[in-house]
Design a protein around this motif. Structure first.
Motif, PDB file in Angstrom:
ATOM      1  N   ILE A 199      47.298  42.169  47.233  1.00 37.98           N
ATOM      2  CA  ILE A 199      47.054  41.449  45.877  1.00 37.98           C
ATOM      3  C   ILE A 199      48.143  41.778  45.059  1.00 37.98           C
ATOM      4  O   ILE A 199      48.575  40.945  44.360  1.00 37.98           O
ATOM      5  N   LEU A 200      48.382  43.187  44.918  1.00 33.81           N
ATOM      6  CA  LEU A 200      49.515  43.516  43.795  1.00 33.81           C
ATOM      7  C   LEU A 200      50.780  43.007  44.313  1.00 33.81           C
ATOM      8  O   LEU A 200      51.756  42.735  43.441  1.00 33.81           O
ATOM      9  N   ALA A 253      38.375  46.562  46.131  1.00 31.16           N
ATOM     10  CA  ALA A 253      39.651  46.587  45.951  1.00 31.16           C
ATOM     11  C   ALA A 253      40.265  46.377  44.473  1.00 31.16           C
ATOM     12  O   ALA A 253      40.930  47.116  43.832  1.00 31.16           O
ATOM     13  N   MET A 254      39.637  45.495  43.717  1.00 29.84           N
ATOM     14  CA  MET A 254      39.891  45.205  42.260  1.00 29.84           C
ATOM     15  C   MET A 254      39.565  46.425  41.571  1.00 29.84           C
ATOM     16  O   MET A 254      40.098  46.837  40.630  1.00 29.84           O
ATOM     17  N   ILE A 295      44.185  45.260  51.297  1.00 27.94           N
ATOM     18  CA  ILE A 295      43.939  44.404  50.395  1.00 27.94           C
ATOM     19  C   ILE A 295      44.593  44.676  49.366  1.00 27.94           C
ATOM     20  O   ILE A 295      45.212  43.639  48.587  1.00 27.94           O
ATOM     21  N   ILE A 296      44.349  45.704  48.485  1.00 34.61           N
ATOM     22  CA  ILE A 296      45.025  45.927  47.208  1.00 34.61           C
ATOM     23  C   ILE A 296      46.519  45.840  47.297  1.00 34.61           C
ATOM     24  O   ILE A 296      47.109  45.163  46.483  1.00 34.61           O
ATOM     25  N   ARG A 307      34.371  43.806  49.779  1.00 28.55           N
ATOM     26  CA  ARG A 307      35.710  44.483  50.021  1.00 28.55           C
ATOM     27  C   ARG A 307      36.737  44.037  48.884  1.00 28.55           C
ATOM     28  O   ARG A 307      37.284  44.817  48.308  1.00 28.55           O
ATOM     29  N   LEU A 354      40.750  48.886  52.829  1.00 31.68           N
ATOM     30  CA  LEU A 354      40.821  48.583  51.281  1.00 31.68           C
ATOM     31  C   LEU A 354      42.389  48.585  50.572  1.00 31.68           C
ATOM     32  O   LEU A 354      42.587  47.536  49.719  1.00 31.68           O
ATOM     33  N   SER A 371      45.799  54.041  43.498  1.00 30.91           N
ATOM     34  CA  SER A 371      44.700  53.434  44.417  1.00 30.91           C
ATOM     35  C   SER A 371      44.209  54.636  45.364  1.00 30.91           C
ATOM     36  O   SER A 371      43.188  54.762  45.417  1.00 30.91           O
ATOM     37  N   ASN A 384      39.531  49.303  42.449  1.00 29.21           N
ATOM     38  CA  ASN A 384      40.038  50.695  42.547  1.00 29.21           C
ATOM     39  C   ASN A 384      41.450  50.564  41.977  1.00 29.21           C
ATOM     40  O   ASN A 384      42.242  51.745  41.754  1.00 29.21           O
ATOM     41  N   ILE A 385      41.852  49.498  41.284  1.00 32.44           N
ATOM     42  CA  ILE A 385      43.185  49.468  40.495  1.00 32.44           C
ATOM     43  C   ILE A 385      42.580  49.780  38.936  1.00 32.44           C
ATOM     44  O   ILE A 385      41.946  48.861  38.632  1.00 32.44           O
ATOM     45  N   PRO A 386      43.148  50.707  38.281  1.00 27.85           N
ATOM     46  CA  PRO A 386      42.853  50.770  37.140  1.00 27.85           C
ATOM     47  C   PRO A 386      42.996  49.654  36.196  1.00 27.85           C
ATOM     48  O   PRO A 386      43.816  49.061  36.523  1.00 27.85           O
ATOM     49  N   VAL A 414      49.717  43.755  34.741  1.00 30.27           N
ATOM     50  CA  VAL A 414      50.537  43.270  35.834  1.00 30.27           C
ATOM     51  C   VAL A 414      50.073  41.690  35.759  1.00 30.27           C
ATOM     52  O   VAL A 414      50.912  40.639  35.800  1.00 30.27           O
TER      53      VAL A 414
END
Lengths: 315, 330, 344
Positions: C22-23, A140-141, C18-19, A136, C15, C320, A143-145, A152
């Protein structure tokens, strides 16, 4: 590389045809035949020589030597690549910048590979809830371009690592930062490959055998399974170097990369677009070196992929 | 935006019928429009475009805004002993060729200010002797202060072996990073090692609570553009009460507490008589100049680009339009 | 199929959670949004305290995240600094569709900021994507049909070079050639920056003209890679039995090529396009920066450099979601193109 024999010679017939060649020799033979990959190796050797041997001809302090009265001079006999906005010699800076760029490429991949293999191996080997949590997170990682994440992260770690002394030279702490963040934003793909490999390999007989005789989990992971999934790791790491050098150039281009005066091919391009018309030598030389490096690494990676592919073992 | 002349203006008829204010999306379109003659007045050109604008016969007008780029020295306890040593600071003032930086990097559009109050001449001591570029004198001063290169690596040390390695921090603006590199080179020639740090403005100017390096005192020399409360000469940057601590995490004296300076700054606040106040500021500016608590790099003015047709235009630090009635086109 | 889509959408919720976590943690630790609020001066201590209270930056990070996520209209906040919360909160939070307001451009809703820029980015991206697909199919099919011809070799080589090119290098080089030098040589030259010439105004022709170089820079890399994929899959498909059957039936070449072969050959292309959307978005940051295109990439850069958490979070969450949706669409299209695949 002892164990791969086992998995690679699954196709026993082929192995019989050329019994004298070890797998390593075979791989080399096939790699050699890949003309572009060989050309890539040659260019890479040249580029490494350029930035390592070149350093014997010009000193680092010369590369950082500023002379504002000679700023933005076009290429000449004295400055073959011209001078930049504060009058530094661009040729000397591409030499020292090359060292840092290549270094960043290699070490970032080291970080990437360690993180990617560990996460992939643990997820694939243990499975169950550990696997789903790790995957997961990986997803998640993923999915971020990458470039957004890099920018960031570059700020997150920015300026937190002081200048370091290594081999009698001073490196801007941002070199370490860049290596870390490049590694930490690119391991996801590798982790997936390794996990998939582990999932299929862990059910194979020789692993079950090792387990029944009481081999520890760590030993199974690192001594038995990992060597069998080396091929994709090597290919992915090779291509990763090119990717890391490119990414470094991207974030440096956006002003968040390695801090001056430490030169990299990437940060030499920062601000160069203000001078597209008036001083094209600012970006042509470092830019071309980046393209050349990335291109030849990609060729080598392509060659390695073909050479390591077990399906084409004997060609 | 379009301004049409007011026929009934009490000072008589403006010479221009209309003034158009157009918002261009970026620097490059402004430069292109001005060179093509599509515009007569522009502002803040990127420095890289200045030669092209001048070649096209446009005039670059520099209007003091009260802001000046300068080096703030950190003389708090945690700063490097070198930064706390007045002789070292004076040597730095003489080791940097500020004239060359202004001439070459800022294209000769600006000068190096001597004091924090150069934009307000009434409050600046008239008898200040500028720090001239003189690397030999700088070396002599460093020798005298006991900073000598004892191990032959080109960097000076004090008697205890502390290397004269100062940390210089600023934000990532291109001109600042360029000037940093030049200063590093020039200080190296007198045996001072300058470690460069550059951060995004939001990190660099972060508070003590955020752990920003300048607030914590981790930077020996800080560079940015600043000024007094223009047109008032007041500033409370150097007040002892503004030193950031755990009790006062939002304080913004990142530089240090000098009791004499603190007393002067406190006194001028309660001085009503203009002349007396000017005299206090003369003393402040003289004292700070001599101590080199602040070293001016270049003026940070407003820039205006005036087209070939436009005449009679005058500027002030507040508005470019105050004499728009007299503007005319050739 | 519907069941599959619903399941995938449900999976996307944790998902995204979580994103966002993190961000948010990364963003709130990268710089101080108040640092640059004093204009060119340092922010005054009293302003700093007041602004921190107003924006809720004085709260612990998990509270800030909670407010961002679900808003703070259910609680009271302390605005005047006396330690007693008295003012009811007004934020609704992301879960109720409100992304908050920008810290830098004070009071401006994040959604407004993004909506101003999104169409520009979409215009650039969609045009680029269309150009990529058209050209890579034409080039790919052509070089598959003329395997080992000069063009075929050329495409293979160029595609490798193109794939290794950083966007900014293509952008700088094409600007240098098509704008700077063409102007010098007296040829009709292309504009380099902005979306339109302010002199003429935002006419479709102007925007199209200003799009040529950015689209070219972004498309070149992908066309290079994709045409090779099309070529490879076309070669594979052309040797399949059903193509031979179609030929034997006497179907016209064109029908075979574009209806039968290409439909199946485009399978891998669809996956790759879907997976490459994030990369293209990344490229958009650089492209928008170089060509001064007023899109989301520039919005992101401007606001990330000033630690404007709400705006940056808004942009990143939007991306996302877009990435997840694109993956889903990719899967669906895949199933539609290849009848052998059935999701249950």
């Amino acid at each position: 590389m002892e164990t791969p024999v086992e998995s690679m010679s699954v196709n026993g017939l082929d192995a019989l045809e050329i019994p004298t060649l070890s797998p390593r020799a075979l791989i080399w033979r096939r790699f050699r035949r890949h003309k572009m990959a060989m050309a890539g190796i040659c260019i890479l050797v040249f580029l490494v020589l350029y930035s390592v041997v070149g350093a014997f001809f010009v000193s680092e302090s010369y590369a950082n030597y500023t002379d504002t009265s000679k700023r933005l001079q076009p290429p000449s006999a004295e400055h073959p690549f011209g001078t930049d906005t504060v009058g530094r010699d661009i040729l000397a800076r591409t030499i020292y910048g090359g060292q840092i760029s290549l270094l960043i490429g290699l070490f970032a991949v080291l970080v990437e590979t360690v993180v990617g293999v560990l996460i992939g191996a643990i997820a694939g080997y243990y499975g169950g809830p550990i696997d789903s949590i790790l995957m997961r997170f990986t997803e998640a990682m993923f999915n971020i371009p990458q470039l957004f994440l890099l920018l960031v992260m570059a700020k997150f770690f920015g300026g937190k690592i002081p200048t370091i002394q290594l081999f009698g030279r001073t490196f801007s702490g941002s070199v370490i930062v860049i290596i870390l963040i490049l590694g930490l934003t690119s391991w996801m793909y590798l982790a997936r490959i390794v996990r998939a490999d582990f999932l299929s390999l862990k059910e194979r007989e020789f692993i079950l055998a090792a387990r029944t005789i009481g081999t520890s989990n760590l030993a199974i992971i690192f001594q038995h399974i990992l060597p069998n999934s080396m091929a994709p790791i090597i290919v992915s790491a090779t291509l990763g170097v090119a990717n890391a050098i490119l990414s470094e150039a991207y974030i440096s281009f956006l002003g968040l990369g390695v801090r001056p005066p430490t030169a990299t091919w990437g940060n030499m391009l920062d601000g160069a677009y203000n001078y597209i018309e008036t001083a094209p030598w600012l970006w042509i030389f470092p830019g071309s070196l980046i393209v050349l490096t990335v291109l030849s690494i990609n060729f080598v990676g392509d060659g390695l992929r073909d050479a390591l592919d077990p399906r084409t073992l004997t060609q | 935006m379009r301004f049409v002349k007011n026929e009934n203006y009490w000072l008589g008829q403006p010479k221009l019928d209309e003034i158009f204010i157009r918002f261009v999306p970026d620097d490059a379109s402004q430069t292109a429009a001005l060179i093509a003659g599509d515009g007569d007045l522009g502002t803040f050109p990127p420095l890289s475009d200045v030669p092209a604008l001048q070649d096209a016969g446009l005039q670059i007008v520099v209007q003091p805004s009260g802001y000046q780029e300068g080096w703030f020295f950190n003389f708090r306890d945690m700063a490097h002993p070198g930064a706390r040593d007045v002789k070292v600071r004076q040597a730095i003032a003489m080791a940097i060729d500020r004239e060359a930086i202004n001439r070459d990097l800022l294209l000769g559009l600006t000068k190096a200010p001597e004091t924090y109050w150069d934009s307000l001449p009434a409050y600046r001591a008239p008898d200040i002797e500028p720090w001239k570029y003189n690397p030999e004198e700088a070396k002599r001063l460093l020798d005298e202060a006991g900073w000598i290169d004892r191990d032959g690596d080109g960097i000076r040390e004090d008697a205890e072996g502390n290397k004269l390695t100062l940390i210089h921090g600023t934000t990532i603006r291109e001109i600042r990073q360029d000037a940093q590199a030049v200063a590093q080179q020039q200080l190296k020639e007198v045996g001072i090692d300058l470690q460069l740090m550059s951060q995004d403005a939001d990190l660099f100017f972060g508070s003590y609570a955020d752990g920003a390096a300048p607030a914590l005192g981790e930077v020996d020399i800080m560079e940015w553009s600043d000024g007094p409360y223009f047109p008032d000469p007041d500033t409370d940057y150097w007040l002892c009460s503004q030193i950031p601590t755990d009790e006062n995490p939002t304080g913004y004296n990142y530089f240090g507490c000098d009791e004499k300076l603190d007393e002067l700054f406190t006194r001028q606040l309660t001085t009503v008589n203009v002349q007396e106040r000017q005299e206090i500021f003369h003393e402040i500016s003289r004292y700070m100049h001599e101590q080199v608590y602040w070293l001016g790099m270049w003026e940070d003015p407003d820039y205006w680009i005036v087209g070939k047709r436009l005449t009679n235009i005058k500027f002030s630090g507040v508005t470019p339009f105050y004499n728009s009635i007299e503007w005319d086109l050739k | 199929m519907t069941q599959y889509i619903i399941r995938r959408l449900l999976q996307a919720i944790p998902l995204l959670f979580i994103i966002s976590l993190i961000l948010f943690i990364l963003m709130r630790n990268t710089g101080d949004p108040l640092a640059t609020m004093g204009g060119r001066r340092l922010t005054r201590p009293e302003d700093r305290e007041r602004l921190a209270r107003q924006f809720g930056l004085d709260k612990p990070i998990y509270v800030q995240y909670l407010y961002w996520l679900i808003g703070n209209d259910w609680t009271k906040i302390d605005m005047d600094g006396d330690g007693i919360p008295e003012t009811p909160g007004t934020r609704k939070g992301v879960l109720r569709g409100e992304f908050g307001t920008s810290l830098v451009i004070r009071g401006k809703p994040v959604s407004t900021l993004i909506w101003e820029r999104l169409p520009n980015t979409l215009l650039l991206m969609i045009t680029t994507e269309v150009v990529i697909i058209i050209f890579s199919i034409i080039i790919g099919v052509y070089s598959a049909l003329r395997q080992y011809s000069v063009i075929d070799h050329l495409v293979t080589t160029v595609s490798f070079v193109g794939y290794s090119m950083p966007i900014f290098f293509i952008a700088l080089a094409s600007m240098y050639l098509f704008a700077v030098n063409f102007k010098k040589w007296g040829l009709p030259y292309l504009p380099t920056v902005g979306m339109f010439d302010p002199q003429i105004g935002k006419t479709p022709a102007q925007v199209a003209l200003h799009m040529v170089l950015p689209v070219f820079s972004m498309a070149l890399i992908s066309i290079a890679g994709y045409s090779r994929f099309v070529r490879a899959t076309m070669l594979e498909v052309m040797n399949e039995d059903y193509i031979r059957t179609a030929r034997a039936k006497g179907l016209p070449n064109f029908t075979i090529l574009f209806i039968h072969a290409l439909k199946n050959a485009s399978l891998p292309l669809v996956t790759i396009i879907g997976l490459d959307i994030p990369m293209l978005l990344g490229g958009a940051i650089v492209t928008e920066r170089i060509f001064a295109w007023p899109g989301m990439g520039r919005l992101f850069l401007d606001h990330v450099s000033r630690a404007d958490t709400p705006v940056v979070m808004g942009i990143l969450m939007l991306i996302s979601v877009a990435v997840i949706v694109f993956q889903l669409i990719t899967d669906i299209v895949y199933a539609w193109l290849d009848p052998r695949i059935r999701y249950t």
